[in-house]
Design an enzyme around this catalytic site. Structure first.
Site, short mmCIF file in Angstrom:
data_model
loop_
_atom_site.label_atom_id
_atom_site.label_comp_id
_atom_site.label_asym_id
_atom_site.label_seq_id
_atom_site.Cartn_x
_atom_site.Cartn_y
_atom_site.Cartn_z
N ASP A 8 0.83 -1.21 0.00
CA ASP A 8 0.00 0.00 0.00
C ASP A 8 0.87 1.26 0.00
O ASP A 8 1.75 1.40 0.85
CB ASP A 8 -0.90 0.00 1.24
CG ASP A 8 -1.89 -1.16 1.21
OD1 ASP A 8 -2.45 -1.41 0.14
OD2 ASP A 8 -2.06 -1.83 2.25
N ASP A 64 4.06 -0.64 -8.98
CA ASP A 64 3.88 0.22 -10.16
C ASP A 64 3.96 1.68 -9.74
O ASP A 64 4.05 2.56 -10.59
CB ASP A 64 2.49 -0.03 -10.77
CG ASP A 64 1.39 0.38 -9.82
OD1 ASP A 64 1.37 -0.14 -8.68
OD2 ASP A 64 0.56 1.24 -10.17
N TYR A 71 -2.02 -7.49 -8.65
CA TYR A 71 -1.92 -6.05 -8.91
C TYR A 71 -1.01 -5.77 -10.11
O TYR A 71 -1.26 -4.86 -10.88
CB TYR A 71 -1.36 -5.31 -7.68
CG TYR A 71 -2.42 -4.92 -6.68
CD1 TYR A 71 -3.34 -5.86 -6.19
CD2 TYR A 71 -2.50 -3.62 -6.19
CE1 TYR A 71 -4.29 -5.50 -5.26
CE2 TYR A 71 -3.46 -3.26 -5.26
CZ TYR A 71 -4.35 -4.20 -4.80
OH TYR A 71 -5.30 -3.84 -3.87
N1 SAH Z 1 0.63 -8.52 -3.07
C1 SAH Z 1 -0.68 -8.48 -3.71
C2 SAH Z 1 -1.63 -7.47 -3.03
C3 SAH Z 1 -1.17 -6.04 -3.04
S1 SAH Z 1 -2.27 -4.94 -2.16
C4 SAH Z 1 -0.51 -8.15 -5.18
O1 SAH Z 1 0.57 -7.71 -5.57
O2 SAH Z 1 -1.45 -8.36 -5.96
C5 SAH Z 1 -1.41 -4.81 -0.61
C6 SAH Z 1 -1.87 -5.88 0.39
O3 SAH Z 1 -1.04 -5.79 1.53
C7 SAH Z 1 -3.30 -5.71 0.87
O4 SAH Z 1 -3.98 -6.94 0.70
C8 SAH Z 1 -3.16 -5.34 2.36
O5 SAH Z 1 -4.20 -5.86 3.16
C9 SAH Z 1 -1.83 -5.96 2.70
N2 SAH Z 1 -1.09 -5.33 3.80
C10 SAH Z 1 -0.77 -4.03 3.92
N3 SAH Z 1 -0.03 -3.81 5.02
C11 SAH Z 1 0.16 -5.03 5.59
C12 SAH Z 1 0.85 -5.48 6.75
N4 SAH Z 1 1.52 -4.63 7.55
N5 SAH Z 1 0.84 -6.79 7.04
C13 SAH Z 1 0.16 -7.66 6.25
N6 SAH Z 1 -0.52 -7.29 5.14
C14 SAH Z 1 -0.52 -5.99 4.82
#
Ligand code: SAH
Length: 213
Positions: A117, A153, A194
């Site tokens: 994120d 990205d 993603y």
């Molecule tokens: N890695 C996946 C999802 C990306 S979105 C992809 O590339 O498609 C980022 C994800 O990280 C979300 O599902 C969110 O819930 C998770 N996330 C964010 N901070 C986190 C943390 N500290 N511990 C575990 N999960 C986390």
């Protein structure tokens, strides 16, 4: 409604108790009991699990711990592991903080951060997964040759993360700002959910691999 949704989720989680870790702090220093001593890799924020399920299938000699703070998203990841008959992935359904609360020094071999994120507001910067204190905590739990691989990205998050790496006195082992355009680097790349989505919109995928100096 919300109550019922949560109860249903808890019930559905029971079916996955064999691949779920309820108390990760209790596993600290004891992960080899689950991995059988195999090299251990961690993904923080595994989402729906496309990346970890493909990686675990490709590297059966490795063991993977997938961490995801969103329980309903993680359900999809657990289903992929079960449906694929994979025995080398277990899940922590929590938001990761300081990893050294869950892993002992040198217990892990590598860490993956995929499309973390961006938390664009400045006052959230300490919660970004590539914030310098977090990077340091990753290296505390890894063997000396352990690496962190980060893909996104998001240009702002990426460039900010590169500066965090430099500020942490870590070593940039590899860096690309257009992974998909580089046949050599892209050859063994596993696309995340993603990644497929945003590269489909024309966004370039950036990747940095970080190690100790
Ligand atoms: N890695 C996946 C999802 C990306 S979105 C992809 O590339 O498609 C980022 C994800 O990280 C979300 O599902 C969110 O819930 C998770 N996330 C964010 N901070 C986190 C943390 N500290 N511990 C575990 N999960 C986390």
């Amino acid at each position: 409604m919300r109550q019922r949704k949560l109860r249903n989720l808890d019930t559905r989680y029971e079916a996955f108790s064999d691949i779920l870790i309820d108390d990760p702090a209790a596993m600290r220093g004891r992960w080899s009991e689950r991995s059988g001593g195999a090299p251990l890799y961690i993904e923080i924020g595994c989402g729906k699990g496309k990346f970890i399920s493909e990686l675990a299938a490709r590297e059966p000699e490795h063991f993977f711990v997938a961490i995801e703070g969103n329980k309903s998203v993680m359900m999809r990841a657990m289903e992929k592991i079960r449906d694929g008959g994979l025995k080398n992935v277990i899940f922590i359904p929590e938001h990761a903080g300081d990893l050294s609360e869950w892993f002992a020094e040198g217990e892990a071999d590598g860490i993956y951060l995929n499309f973390s994120d961006p938390l664009p507001k400045n006052y959230w910067y300490k919660r970004r997964l590539t914030y310098r204190d977090r990077l340091k905590s990753y290296f505390r739990v890894m063997k000396p040759e352990g690496t962190v691989t980060f893909k996104t990205d998001n240009t702002d998050l990426f460039e900010w993360s590169v500066l965090e790496v430099i500020a942490s006195d870590l070593k940039i082992l590899d860096i690309t700002r257009d992974l998909h355009a580089d046949p050599e680097r892209n050859a063994d790349n596993i696309e995340t959910e993603y990644e497929a989505k945003y590269s489909g919109f024309g966004e370039k995928i950036k990747r940095i691999i970080v190690g100790r100096r």
